[in-house]
Write an enzyme that holds these catalytic residues in place. Structure first.
Site, PDB file in Angstrom:
ATOM      1  N   CYS A  75       0.851  -1.187   0.000  1.00 16.77           N
ATOM      2  CA  CYS A  75       0.000   0.000   0.000  1.00 16.77           C
ATOM      3  C   CYS A  75       0.890   1.241   0.000  1.00 16.77           C
ATOM      4  CB  CYS A  75      -0.903  -0.012   1.233  1.00 16.77           C
ATOM      5  SG  CYS A  75      -1.918   1.482   1.395  1.00 16.77           S
ATOM      6  N   CYS A  78       0.482   3.117   3.559  1.00  9.71           N
ATOM      7  CA  CYS A  78       0.918   2.602   4.869  1.00  9.71           C
ATOM      8  C   CYS A  78       1.936   1.474   4.806  1.00  9.71           C
ATOM      9  CB  CYS A  78      -0.296   2.160   5.681  1.00  9.71           C
ATOM     10  SG  CYS A  78      -1.081   0.651   5.075  1.00  9.71           S
ATOM     11  N   CYS A 123      -7.261  -1.375   1.508  1.00  8.61           N
ATOM     12  CA  CYS A 123      -6.127  -1.830   2.305  1.00  8.61           C
ATOM     13  C   CYS A 123      -6.644  -2.207   3.684  1.00  8.61           C
ATOM     14  CB  CYS A 123      -5.078  -0.719   2.402  1.00  8.61           C
ATOM     15  SG  CYS A 123      -3.744  -1.116   3.559  1.00  8.61           S
ATOM     16  N   CYS A 126      -5.103   0.478   6.478  1.00  8.75           N
ATOM     17  CA  CYS A 126      -5.441   1.914   6.526  1.00  8.75           C
ATOM     18  C   CYS A 126      -6.777   2.249   5.880  1.00  8.75           C
ATOM     19  CB  CYS A 126      -4.318   2.749   5.907  1.00  8.75           C
ATOM     20  SG  CYS A 126      -4.194   2.652   4.108  1.00  8.75           S
ATOM     21  N   CYS A 147      -8.513  -5.718  -9.801  1.00  7.28           N
ATOM     22  CA  CYS A 147      -8.144  -4.615 -10.688  1.00  7.28           C
ATOM     23  C   CYS A 147      -7.726  -3.444  -9.803  1.00  7.28           C
ATOM     24  CB  CYS A 147      -9.335  -4.261 -11.563  1.00  7.28           C
ATOM     25  SG  CYS A 147      -8.960  -3.047 -12.831  1.00  7.28           S
TER      26      CYS A 147
END
Length: 161
Positions: A75, A78, A123, A126, A147
């Site tokens: 991510c 984070c 995510c 976060c 995707c």
């Protein structure tokens, strides 16, 4: 007749907004919590729009589309490990696509922005918007296509030592 039609429309609109439709995006407490001003200060404009405002980057614009070397996609907000290169495939859609995520790395929500329900991928640490999941992935593996906006990811090559 006109009053009945108006009453029916009012009932339909009222019933569409219920507590039962609260999704994980708005109810889950994420491990990484920051204010909007903190996110804006840490992320690029595109990363902020994608991860925090659920925007979509232009197709074929991400340099991560071409990444094939072993490693992990994390991510961009984070650092949570989300996808491994071995599960990446070229879907032809213009966005990085994967058939599965790192176990327990994601959260899920519903998205109705286009007028129909789609499964949104977030995510798990976060709550940042990553993209969507579809049932048109490689049938020889999971049949799923994650995707993902490349702007939501950073790539970390596998340690060669």
């Amino acid at each position: 007749m006109k009053k009945i039609s108006i009453l029916i429309l009012a009932i339909v609109f009222i019933s569409c907004k219920s507590e039962a439709q609260q999704d994980e995006k708005t109810t889950k407490e994420y491990k990484v919590q920051k204010t909007e001003s903190e996110w804006k200060a840490e992320l690029t404009d595109l990363e902020y729009r994608v991860l925090r405002k659920a925007d979509t980057e232009r197709p074929f614009s991400s340099p991560l589309n071409d990444v094939k070397e072993p490693g992990v996609f994390v991510c961009a907000a984070c650092g949570n490990e989300l996808y491994e290169t071995e599960h990446k495939f070229d879907s032809g859609t213009g966005w990085p696509s994967f058939d599965r995520a790192v176990e327990n790395s994601l959260a899920f929500s519903s998205d109705r922005k286009l007028g129909y329900e789609r499964s949104e991928l977030l995510c798990g640490d976060c709550g940042g918007h990553l993209g969507h999941i579809f049932d048109d992935g490689p049938q020889e593996t999971t049949g799923k296509r994650h995707c993902i906006n490349g702007a939501a990811l950073e790539f970390r090559p596998k340690d060669k030592s």
